[in-house]
Design a protein around this motif. Structure first.
Motif, short mmCIF file in Angstrom:
data_model
loop_
_atom_site.label_atom_id
_atom_site.label_comp_id
_atom_site.label_asym_id
_atom_site.label_seq_id
_atom_site.Cartn_x
_atom_site.Cartn_y
_atom_site.Cartn_z
N TYR A 1 0.81 -1.23 0.00
CA TYR A 1 0.00 0.00 0.00
C TYR A 1 0.84 1.28 0.00
O TYR A 1 0.31 2.35 -0.26
CB TYR A 1 -0.89 0.03 1.25
CG TYR A 1 -2.03 -0.94 1.22
CD1 TYR A 1 -2.97 -0.92 0.19
CD2 TYR A 1 -2.20 -1.87 2.25
CE1 TYR A 1 -4.03 -1.82 0.19
CE2 TYR A 1 -3.26 -2.75 2.26
CZ TYR A 1 -4.17 -2.73 1.23
OH TYR A 1 -5.22 -3.61 1.23
N TYR A 2 2.12 1.19 0.35
CA TYR A 2 2.96 2.39 0.40
C TYR A 2 3.59 2.73 -0.96
O TYR A 2 4.33 3.70 -1.06
CB TYR A 2 4.09 2.22 1.42
CG TYR A 2 3.69 2.03 2.86
CD1 TYR A 2 2.43 2.36 3.33
CD2 TYR A 2 4.61 1.55 3.80
CE1 TYR A 2 2.09 2.18 4.66
CE2 TYR A 2 4.28 1.39 5.13
CZ TYR A 2 3.02 1.69 5.56
OH TYR A 2 2.70 1.52 6.89
N GLN A 3 3.33 1.90 -1.98
CA GLN A 3 3.91 2.17 -3.29
C GLN A 3 3.21 3.33 -3.98
O GLN A 3 2.07 3.66 -3.66
CB GLN A 3 3.81 0.91 -4.17
CG GLN A 3 4.68 -0.23 -3.68
CD GLN A 3 6.16 0.07 -3.82
OE1 GLN A 3 6.71 0.09 -4.91
NE2 GLN A 3 6.83 0.32 -2.70
N CYS B 1 14.85 -1.23 4.57
CA CYS B 1 13.88 -0.89 5.61
C CYS B 1 14.66 -0.51 6.86
O CYS B 1 15.50 -1.29 7.33
CB CYS B 1 12.98 -2.11 5.86
SG CYS B 1 11.97 -1.97 7.36
N SER B 2 14.39 0.67 7.40
CA SER B 2 15.14 1.13 8.58
C SER B 2 14.91 0.22 9.77
O SER B 2 15.79 0.01 10.61
CB SER B 2 14.77 2.58 8.92
OG SER B 2 13.40 2.66 9.27
N LEU B 3 13.71 -0.36 9.85
CA LEU B 3 13.39 -1.25 10.97
C LEU B 3 14.19 -2.56 10.85
O LEU B 3 14.79 -3.02 11.83
CB LEU B 3 11.88 -1.51 11.00
CG LEU B 3 11.34 -2.48 12.03
CD1 LEU B 3 11.79 -2.12 13.43
CD2 LEU B 3 9.82 -2.52 11.96
N ALA B 4 14.20 -3.14 9.66
CA ALA B 4 15.01 -4.37 9.45
C ALA B 4 16.48 -4.07 9.73
O ALA B 4 17.18 -4.88 10.35
CB ALA B 4 14.80 -4.88 8.03
N ALA C 1 13.28 0.19 15.62
CA ALA C 1 12.17 1.09 15.28
C ALA C 1 12.20 1.46 13.80
O ALA C 1 13.22 1.29 13.13
CB ALA C 1 12.26 2.35 16.14
N CYS C 2 11.06 1.97 13.34
CA CYS C 2 10.93 2.45 11.95
C CYS C 2 11.04 3.97 11.94
O CYS C 2 10.31 4.65 12.66
CB CYS C 2 9.57 2.00 11.39
SG CYS C 2 8.98 3.04 10.04
N MET C 3 11.92 4.50 11.11
CA MET C 3 12.13 5.95 11.07
C MET C 3 10.89 6.72 10.59
O MET C 3 10.68 7.86 10.97
CB MET C 3 13.32 6.28 10.16
CG MET C 3 13.11 5.85 8.72
SD MET C 3 14.62 6.00 7.76
CE MET C 3 14.20 7.38 6.74
N PRO D 1 0.73 0.38 14.42
CA PRO D 1 1.37 0.11 15.73
C PRO D 1 2.89 0.29 15.74
O PRO D 1 3.49 0.14 16.81
CB PRO D 1 0.98 -1.34 16.02
CG PRO D 1 0.63 -1.93 14.71
CD PRO D 1 0.08 -0.83 13.88
N GLU D 2 3.51 0.61 14.61
CA GLU D 2 4.93 0.96 14.63
C GLU D 2 5.14 2.38 15.15
O GLU D 2 6.26 2.81 15.35
CB GLU D 2 5.54 0.85 13.23
CG GLU D 2 5.76 -0.56 12.76
CD GLU D 2 6.20 -0.62 11.31
OE1 GLU D 2 6.75 0.36 10.79
OE2 GLU D 2 5.98 -1.67 10.68
N SER D 3 4.04 3.12 15.35
CA SER D 3 4.14 4.49 15.85
C SER D 3 4.44 4.46 17.35
O SER D 3 4.16 3.47 18.04
CB SER D 3 2.82 5.24 15.62
OG SER D 3 2.39 5.08 14.29
#
Ligand code: 13P
Ligand code: SF4
Length: 311
Positions: free
Chosen positions: A25-27, A86-89, A171-173, A199-201
Motif C-alpha cells: 500500500y505504500y507504493q 527498511c530502517s526497521l530491518a 524502530a521504523c524511522m 502500531p509501529e508508531s
C-alpha cells in the motif's frame, strides 16, 4: 506505428513471462494501479505463497521480496530497486540479535516480518502487525517470549495481551517521525476526526488513536466506520487506496516532526521503486532477490508457522 505506453509494455511482459506484480500500500499510485494484488505484509505473504506465476515482481521493500523468495525457491523474485531496504530491518543485525536470544534462553522468539532472512532464520514464529496479537495469544500464558525487532509494536502488544515480552529495541524511522504536538493541534482543528495509527508508531501517538492496526486493518476501519473524517498516522502512500475506498470522506495525513516539503511521512525506501524501474526489472529479469538455501530452509519454518496459525 503508435509507441506503447509503459503500462502497456508492463502488461504485455507480464503475460508473456507469466509474471505477477505484488505491491504494498505504500507504493506510488501508478504501481498500485498496475499490480495484480495490493496489500499489507500478511496479505502479500499469503499471495506469494499461493501464486502459480513463474516470476514475482515485488513492488515493496527488500525483506518483503526475501519473504516471497523464502516461500518460493523455484520462482524468480524481482525487486525494482535493490536499495529499497527498511530502517526497521536494519535496526536488527542478525549477529547482535543472535547474542540477544542467547541472553534469554528458553524464550520463544517471535519476530515481526520486517527483518532480514537471517533474523527470520533465528526465530520460532514470524508475525505481521495484522496477526501479532493472535499469534502471541495462541501460546500458553506462561511461555516466555522474546519479541523483535520493533519496540513500539512490542510495547503495544504488551499492553494488548498483558504478557511480558522481552523487547529488541528497533524502530521504523517513518513511524517514529510523527509529531505528538502537531497531531494534538491537528486534532483540535478537526475535533470530529478519528485518529487511525499503525502500531509501529510511538506510544504517545497510539494513546491518541481511535483505531490501531495494520495497513489493511486501517483501510477496513475507515470503510466500516460512520465517521466522516480521519487523521491517518502511517506512511502517506496508503491514502491513495483509502481515497478509492471512501471517496466521500476527509482523510488527513498525520504530520511529521520535521518536514518542510510535505506535511506527511513518506518511506524513502518504498518510494525508491518507480514504474520505469518496474518495467526495466521485468524486461531484464534483474535485480533478483536470492536467499542462501541454508538460511531459506531455516527461515521457512517460522514463516510457515505464521501462515498456519493465521489461516
Ligand atoms: P503492514 O504489514 O501493516 O502493511 O506494514 C508494513 C510496514 O512496513 C509498515 O511500515
Ligand atoms: Fe520499513 Fe518503516 Fe519503510 Fe515500513 S515504513 S518499510 S517499517 S522503513
Amino acid at each position: 506505428m503508435r509507441e506503447l505506453t509503459i503500462t502497456q509494455k508492463i502488461l504485455e511482459l507480464k503475460k508473456e513471462k507469466n509474471a505477477i506484480i505484488l505491491a504494498h500500500y505504500y507504493q506510488e499510485p501508478a504501481i498500485q494501479d498496475i499490480a495484480d494484488f495490493v496489500g499489507d505484509s500478511l496479505g502479500l505473504s499469503i499471495e506469494a505463497a499461493k501464486t502459480n506465476a513463474d516470476i514475482i515482481v515485488f513492488a515493496g521493500v527488500y525483506f518483503m521480496a526475501e519473504t516471497a523468495k523464502i516461500l518460493n525457491p523455484a520462482k524468480k523474485v524481482l525487486l525494482p530497486d535493490l536499495n529499497a531496504g527498511c530502517s526497521l530491518a536494519d535496526s536488527c543485525p542478525s549477529d547482535a540479535f543472535e547474542n540477544f536470544i542467547h541472553l534469554h534462553p528458553n524464550h520463544t522468539v517471535i519476530t515481526y516480518v520486517n527483518c532480514s532472512a537471517e533474523v527470520k532464520a533465528l526465530s520460532d514464529i514470524i508475525c505481521t502487525s495484522a496477526n501479532a496479537k493472535k499469534l502471541i495469544e495462541s501460546l500458553p500464558k506462561e511461555e516466555p517470549i522474546v519479541f523483535g525487532p520493533d519496540k513500539n509494536l512490542g510495547k503495544y502488544l504488551i499492553n494488548e495481551t498483558g504478557r511480558e515480552l522481552v523487547l529488541w529495541q528497533g524502530a521504523c524511522m517513518v513511524h517514529e517521525a510523527f509529531s505528538v504536538d502537531k497531531l494534538k493541534a491537528l486534532s483540535k482543528q478537526f475535533p470530529n476526526a478519528d485518529i487511525v495509527a499503525h502500531p509501529e508508531s510511538e506510544t504517545p501517538i497510539l494513546e491518541m488513536a481511535n483505531y490501531i492496526g495494520s495497513t489493511s486493518g486501517m483501510i477496513n476501519y475507515i470503510k466500516n466506520s460512520d465517521c466522516p473524517e480521519f487523521i491517518i498516522a502511517t506512511e502517506a502512500g496508503i491514502l491513495y487506496q483509502m481515497k478509492k475506498e471512501v471517496p466521500g470522506k476527509l482523510l488527513i495525513p498525520a504530520p511529521a516532526v520535521e518536514n518542510n516539503t510535505c506535511a506527511c511521512s513518506e518511506c524513502p525506501y518504498m518510494k525508491m521503486n518507480t514504474l520505469e524501474k518496474l518495467y526495466r526489472c521485468l524486461r531484464d529479469e534483474t535485480p533478483e532477490v536470492n536467499v542462501p538455501e541454508i538460511t531459506r530452509k531455516k527461515a521457512l519454518i517460522p514463516l510457515r508457522r505464521m501462515l498456519e496459525i493465521s489461516a
